[in-house]
Design an enzyme around this catalytic site. Structure first.
Site, PDB file in Angstrom:
ATOM      1  N   ASP A  98       0.842  -1.205   0.000  1.00 12.44           N
ATOM      2  CA  ASP A  98       0.000   0.000   0.000  1.00 12.44           C
ATOM      3  C   ASP A  98       0.875   1.252   0.000  1.00 12.44           C
ATOM      4  O   ASP A  98       2.044   1.199   0.376  1.00 12.44           O
ATOM      5  CB  ASP A  98      -0.958   0.003   1.208  1.00 12.44           C
ATOM      6  CG  ASP A  98      -0.243   0.084   2.553  1.00 12.44           C
ATOM      7  OD1 ASP A  98       0.833  -0.532   2.704  1.00 12.44           O
ATOM      8  OD2 ASP A  98      -0.761   0.771   3.451  1.00 12.44           O
ATOM      9  N   GLU A 160       0.209  -0.989   5.773  1.00 14.03           N
ATOM     10  CA  GLU A 160       1.282  -0.412   6.596  1.00 14.03           C
ATOM     11  C   GLU A 160       1.078   1.079   6.791  1.00 14.03           C
ATOM     12  O   GLU A 160       1.298   1.614   7.875  1.00 14.03           O
ATOM     13  CB  GLU A 160       2.643  -0.700   5.952  1.00 14.03           C
ATOM     14  CG  GLU A 160       3.831  -0.479   6.877  1.00 14.03           C
ATOM     15  CD  GLU A 160       4.344   0.948   6.876  1.00 14.03           C
ATOM     16  OE1 GLU A 160       5.152   1.276   7.739  1.00 14.03           O
ATOM     17  OE2 GLU A 160       3.938   1.756   6.009  1.00 14.03           O
TER      18      GLU A 160
HETATM   19 ZN   LIG Z   1       6.997   2.081   4.046  1.00 15.33          ZN
END
Ligand SMILES: [Zn+2]
Length: 347
Positions: A98, A160
């Site tokens: 992501d 993340e």
């Molecule tokens: Zn990163």
């Protein structure tokens, strides 16, 4: 590894470089913005892209949806493995697929979602963070090929940039897929473009939401201003109270530490100022080495603040506000312990 093999490896990496850059370009075009929906279809497509790329370099990879601590569906994660010898050590490769949003495309010189080479650099949202990590793992697997001497496991995360809400339950659900001797996290910077670096510790991250309430309803500032400080002012005073006169975070129970083994060299302030885009008149906060202030001491950032916009503001004592603090914790302190200490201090 013999010198001959190093030369051979270098040749393989160079021969594969075009493929890796092409992979990065296709990754950038996916717009894998987790802030637009961790569970959304575009994130699933992004995970499938990564799994497919990993399969092409010999990793048995698949896409799995995680579950959040409350049991609801979570991120589209990629896990995979390649076994060469049950006796050999196992290396877990980490990256995340992501990317951060692009709040203001006009701040970019190039299209954020069209990977564009400018000089020797490749620009595009996520081309470094963390498409670069995916590219590194892919390139390494391809270059090592049948010469790989360790077993490989892979985890490419899909949330993340959103603080990994389902990370813990996901690991608990997939213990075997994570069991390893060494973890290589390809999601951190180099000392400079010329000096490659190994990151051996990282700060933790946790959040605290603070609600400040002073009135049951708004009142006129001409009538009540003075003895009643508005909620925004009180919030600002609370925030300021976390720091000492030097600008060091000084919250009892929130630990600070120095780099393990001491520092061989410190970061160059001019470079940090240039890289971060710090205005000339700003004096850096805190004391001690820059490396410790950036990497091993705690820091707090106000990442959200509910206040009335300047446009359309009027003469009222704000009754209530909420702000969100993002706390980076010293590597050796459990984030929960630091979070508890910060919350206790603010209360
Ligand atoms: Zn990163």
């Amino acid at each position: 590894m013999t010198a001959v093999f190093s030369d051979e490896l270098r040749a393989r990496v160079e021969a594969d470089f075009g493929r890796v850059v092409d992979l990065l370009g296709r990754k950038v075009a996916l717009k894998s913005i987790s802030a637009e929906g961790i569970t959304a279809e575009h994130m699933k497509r992004s995970a499938e892209f990564v799994a497919d790329e990993l399969r092409q370099v010999g990793i048995d990879a698949k896409v799995v949806q995680s579950r959040n601590p409350d049991g609801t569906p979570g991120a589209w994660e990629v896990i995979g493995s390649k076994s060469v010898d049950p006796q050999a050590p196992t290396v877990l490769l980490y990256a995340h697929h992501d990317v951060q949003p692009v709040p203001d495309p006009s701040a970019w010189d190039t299209d954020p979602f069209v990977a564009t080479e400018v000089g020797t650099r490749l620009y595009g949202r996520g081309s470094a963070d963390d498409g670069g990590g995916i590219a590194i793992h892919s390139g390494a697997m391809k270059a090592l090929g049948d010469d790989l001497k360790v077993n490989i496991k892979v985890f490419v995360e899909g949330e993340e940039e959103m603080g990994s809400p389902s990370f813990i339950p996901f690991i608990e659900d997939h213990r075997d897929e994570f069991a390893s001797d060494v973890i290589v996290v390809a999601d951190s910077g180099n000392w400079s473009a010329e000096i490659p670096s190994l990151t051996t510790s990282l700060r933790g991250n946790t959040c605290v939401d603070v609600n400040v309430k002073v009135l049951h309803h708004p009142v006129h500032s001409g009538q009540y201003g003075g003895p009643i400080l508005d909620a925004n002012t009180l919030a600002a005073m609370l925030i300021a109270s976390m720091y000492d006169a030097n600008g060091d975070l000084a919250v009892p129970g929130v630990a600070a530490q120095e780099p393990v083994g001491g520092l061989q060299r410190d970061l160059d302030e001019a470079t940090v100022r240039e890289d971060a885009g710090i205005v000339d008149s700003y004096r850096l906060a805190g004391t001690g080495s820059l490396a410790s202030r950036l990497w091993t001491k705690p820091s707090v950032t106000v990442i959200g603040f509910d206040a009335h916009p300047v446009e359309g503001s009027f003469n009222v004592v704000s009754p209530e506000t909420t702000f969100r603090l993002s706390l980076r914790t010293a590597p050796s302190q459990h984030p929960q312990e630091a979070q508890d200490a910060l919350a206790a201090f603010l209360q």
